[in-house]
Design an enzyme around this catalytic site. Structure first.
Site, PDB file in Angstrom:
ATOM      1  N   SER A   1       0.840  -1.203   0.000  1.00 53.79           N
ATOM      2  CA  SER A   1       0.000   0.000   0.000  1.00 53.79           C
ATOM      3  C   SER A   1       0.879   1.259   0.000  1.00 53.79           C
ATOM      4  O   SER A   1       1.702   1.394  -0.907  1.00 53.79           O
ATOM      5  CB  SER A   1      -0.978  -0.051   1.153  1.00 53.79           C
ATOM      6  OG  SER A   1      -1.961   0.935   0.970  1.00 53.79           O
TER       7      SER A   1
ATOM      8  N   ASP B   1      -9.209  -3.909  -5.900  1.00 51.04           N
ATOM      9  CA  ASP B   1      -8.732  -2.945  -4.920  1.00 51.04           C
ATOM     10  C   ASP B   1      -9.340  -1.574  -5.207  1.00 51.04           C
ATOM     11  O   ASP B   1      -9.146  -1.022  -6.286  1.00 51.04           O
ATOM     12  CB  ASP B   1      -7.200  -2.890  -5.009  1.00 51.04           C
ATOM     13  CG  ASP B   1      -6.555  -2.214  -3.829  1.00 51.04           C
ATOM     14  OD1 ASP B   1      -7.169  -1.281  -3.277  1.00 51.04           O
ATOM     15  OD2 ASP B   1      -5.437  -2.615  -3.464  1.00 51.04           O
TER      16      ASP B   1
ATOM     17  N   HIS C   1      -8.340  -4.687  -1.218  1.00 54.82           N
ATOM     18  CA  HIS C   1      -7.047  -4.148  -0.767  1.00 54.82           C
ATOM     19  C   HIS C   1      -6.457  -4.871   0.443  1.00 54.82           C
ATOM     20  O   HIS C   1      -5.253  -5.096   0.509  1.00 54.82           O
ATOM     21  CB  HIS C   1      -7.272  -2.671  -0.425  1.00 54.82           C
ATOM     22  CG  HIS C   1      -6.044  -1.922  -0.034  1.00 54.82           C
ATOM     23  ND1 HIS C   1      -5.105  -1.513  -0.962  1.00 54.82           N
ATOM     24  CD2 HIS C   1      -5.584  -1.494   1.168  1.00 54.82           C
ATOM     25  CE1 HIS C   1      -4.137  -0.860  -0.340  1.00 54.82           C
ATOM     26  NE2 HIS C   1      -4.401  -0.838   0.947  1.00 54.82           N
TER      27      HIS C   1
HETATM   28  P1  4NP Z   1      -2.784   2.115   2.851  1.00 58.34           P
HETATM   29  O1  4NP Z   1      -3.296   2.605   1.418  1.00 58.34           O
HETATM   30  O2  4NP Z   1      -1.328   2.324   2.949  1.00 58.34           O
HETATM   31  O3  4NP Z   1      -3.260   0.726   2.994  1.00 58.34           O
HETATM   32  O4  4NP Z   1      -3.496   2.989   3.888  1.00 58.34           O
HETATM   33  C1  4NP Z   1      -3.443   3.851   0.914  1.00 58.34           C
HETATM   34  C2  4NP Z   1      -4.483   4.013   0.066  1.00 58.34           C
HETATM   35  C3  4NP Z   1      -4.742   5.259  -0.472  1.00 58.34           C
HETATM   36  C4  4NP Z   1      -3.957   6.332  -0.133  1.00 58.34           C
HETATM   37  C5  4NP Z   1      -2.878   6.164   0.706  1.00 58.34           C
HETATM   38  C6  4NP Z   1      -2.618   4.920   1.244  1.00 58.34           C
HETATM   39  N1  4NP Z   1      -4.302   7.602  -0.640  1.00 58.34           N
HETATM   40  O5  4NP Z   1      -3.582   8.567  -0.414  1.00 58.34           O
HETATM   41  O6  4NP Z   1      -5.350   7.732  -1.282  1.00 58.34           O
END
Ligand code: 4NP
Length: 591
Positions: A454, A533, A565
């Site tokens: 992520s 995702d 996700h």
């Molecule tokens: P995470 O994923 O690291 O699992 O929280 C993200 C998803 C989207 C964004 C950032 C991290 N975003 O900035 O939209």
């Protein structure tokens, strides 16, 4: 020696991913409600506290589950979109087994805050085009929309009079405010004790509201109680001083007991403890990730980086703890885990980067090393169970997990440092962790790779594209490849998320996107991407891969079909991600 064979890698990864993760949700009737991956997918169970028999409440729940001492109903979310995280709200009675759809005709949505007081259920949800707060009444069978919002608000509690939550309600990405809705009056108020401060996690007790705020310290969170009728704001008067002495930086969770005492899980430097009325209930060095209190006992899920989550019951008077749900690691996993260390790594500008290290007993020192930047980015690697960190160490890699600027757990000043600058100085912190690994004798130059999921996948791609000489190879799970494309595809929640993270600076989306720099890549890259995702969608990742093809780079792409996700909710998906990573890394370290 790193694990090379498919059979050995699969066996070890299977052994780690099948170790259940536990979340204590609350108490319903005489049952302790908890969620776990013990059945292979994240599901919710009710454990009879008298007979210790358990009942299945719901399979494949989507993260949020609520129970309340005054009700036999358990409220939970189910993703009805095959991984796209569009959920409906359900309730099941633990006694009768009857299930009902609480959200009625409300269209499935991303639900980021869910509250239940035994009679009413409130939640905040977002669709592609709108965000709102809803209130359902179980006895009446009604659902109503009570407010329209911007997109990333979290409903945190509800009672007969109020719904409370928090979010960036003043439009300032650096601050967060409390939302107070007086349901009968239809009045909404944005409350902050001080402009610019961070205020989170409001919890109701009649006309009083407990919450955490940094407004006095400007950095550390503390607990406050606001009288909603008189508007008097005060620090809670606690019976014991243990919590003040511990000096928590922030709170994992907090709440009221039935008789009006305050409990909180205080966190500092990657360890957390449960406090009731200020009294330290332990249970020791490690991490309490969830808790509930009932009938003279506290129930907590507790883990460390090297020991998997267990559910403990702690006697509130004597502080004695007993294991209610045990969790054993196979010996061959235990034997491969080396020392855990906490270090502060100095970054390019002198900032200290709090970092957890998990060494591998399977490799020499210096030896193969993986830098693991966590996701979020407002999250952290703490002294708590992480199947990814543990798997890497078991596979023979020393793991360095930097809590780069923007991470939680080290104060609001530190957490705000990435706002307006993601993919900027936080990337230098990750590069500093690599340098530390080499200079500190953990790894040799040229033997450090990077693995992330992520935002950690984003970090991996940014490192490989903008600092190509630093890395032997990299594994990017569900990465952000292109902020511009992602913003177009995002729902109201994630549009707001990006607006906050970038402090509105959309003009730097391109400059901060790995897709802009694909031709710079030198090291082999492995990408693992869930098909469905909705946070880091597959399309921009495929665009990135197309550029890898046209520029002739060495890469692997693995798509995890029909899932969303959060791979950690599904043991098989998590195992696939880890196995792809393991096989890719072993090939990379062979050359
Ligand atoms: P995470 O994923 O690291 O699992 O929280 C993200 C998803 C989207 C964004 C950032 C991290 N975003 O900035 O939209």
């Amino acid at each position: 020696m790193v694990v090379r064979g498919i059979a050995e890698a699969s066996r070890l990864i299977e052994a780690i991913t099948r170790v259940p993760r536990y979340v204590v949700e609350g108490v319903a009737g005489r049952f302790l409600v908890y969620s776990s991956t013990e059945g292979g997918t994240y599901s919710t169970y009710a454990l009879d506290l008298v007979t210790h028999t358990k009942k299945l409440i719901a399979t494949e729940v989507h993260m949020a589950v609520r129970a309340h001492e005054s009700s036999t109903k358990v409220v939970y979310l189910k993703d009805v979109s095959r991984g796209f995280e569009l959920s409906r709200v359900f309730a099941r009675d633990v006694e009768t087994g009857d299930e009902l759809v609480v959200s009625g005709d409300v269209e499935p949505q991303r639900i980021a805050g869910l509250a239940f007081d035994g009679a009413r259920i409130a939640w905040s949800g977002a669709t592609k085009t709108q965000a709102a707060i809803y209130l359902a009444n179980l006895a009446r069978g009604t659902v109503e929309k009570v407010a329209e919002t911007r997109g990333r608000e979290f409903v945190a509690d509800v009672n007969e009079k109020y719904i409370v939550g928090y979010g960036h309600l003043a439009g300032n990405p650096m601050s967060s405010e409390i939302l107070i809705i007086d349901v009968a009056k239809g009045a909404q108020e944005v409350y902050t004790p001080k402009e610019g401060s961070s205020n989170v996690a409001p919890r109701l007790f009649g006309g009083k509201m407990l919450f955490a705020s940094d407004f006095e310290d400007g950095d550390r969170m503390r607990l406050y109680v606001l009288d909603l009728e008189t508007r008097e704001l005060r620090k809670p008067e606690l019976g014991y001083s243990d919590m003040d002495k511990f000096e928590p930086v922030e709170f994992v969770d907090l709440g009221w007991t039935r008789d009006g005492k305050i409990w909180a899980i205080g966190k500092k430097r990657g360890n957390s403890r449960l406090f009731l009325d200020g009294k330290d209930l332990g249970p020791g060095t490690g991490f309490v990730s969830s808790a509930t209190l009932h009938g003279g006992k506290a129930y907590v899920s507790f883990s460390t980086l090297k020991t998997p989550p267990k559910v403990l019951s702690i006697d509130i008077e004597s502080k004695k703890s007993e294991v209610l749900i045990d969790n054993e690691l196979p010996l061959e996993v235990v034997e491969r885990l080396g020392e855990v260390r906490y270090v502060e790594i100095t970054s390019f500008d002198g900032l200290k980067v709090p970092t957890y290290i998990l060494e591998s007993n399977a490799s020499a020192k210096p030896g193969p090393t993986v830098v693991y930047p966590h996701g979020g980015p407002w999250s952290e690697v703490a002294n708590s169970w992480s199947p990814i960190v543990v798997s890497l160490a078991v596979l023979g890699y020393h793991v360095v997990a930097p809590n780069f600027r923007g991470s939680t757990g080290y104060g609001e000043k530190f957490r705000r440092l990435d706002i307006g600058d993601p993919g900027g100085a936080d990337m230098e912190d990750v590069a500093a962790a690599r340098k530390w690994a080499v200079e500190g004798g953990l790894s040799k130059e040229g033997e450090v790779s990077i693995v992330g999921y992520s935002y950690g996948g984003y970090t991996t791609l940014m490192q490989l594209t903008t600092k190509p000489k630093l890395w032997k190879c990299g594994v990017a799970g569900a990465p952000v490849a292109d902020w511009e494309k992602m913003y177009e595809l995002a729902d109201r929640y994630f549009k707001t998320f990006q607006e906050v993270l970038f402090a509105g600076r959309k003009e730097i989306f391109r400059e901060r996107s790995p897709i802009t720099y694909v031709e710079n890549i030198q090291a082999p890259v492995c990408i693992v991407q869930p098909q469905n995702d909705s946070r880091t969608p597959i399309q921009p990742v495929l665009d990135f891969v197309n550029k890898l093809v046209s520029t002739g780079k060495s890469f692997e792409l693995h798509v995890l079909p029909d899932i969303g996700h959060t791979v950690s909710l599904n043991n098989e998906a998590l195992a696939k991600f880890l196995l792809y990573a393991a096989l890719f890394l072993s090939r990379c370290y062979k050359e």
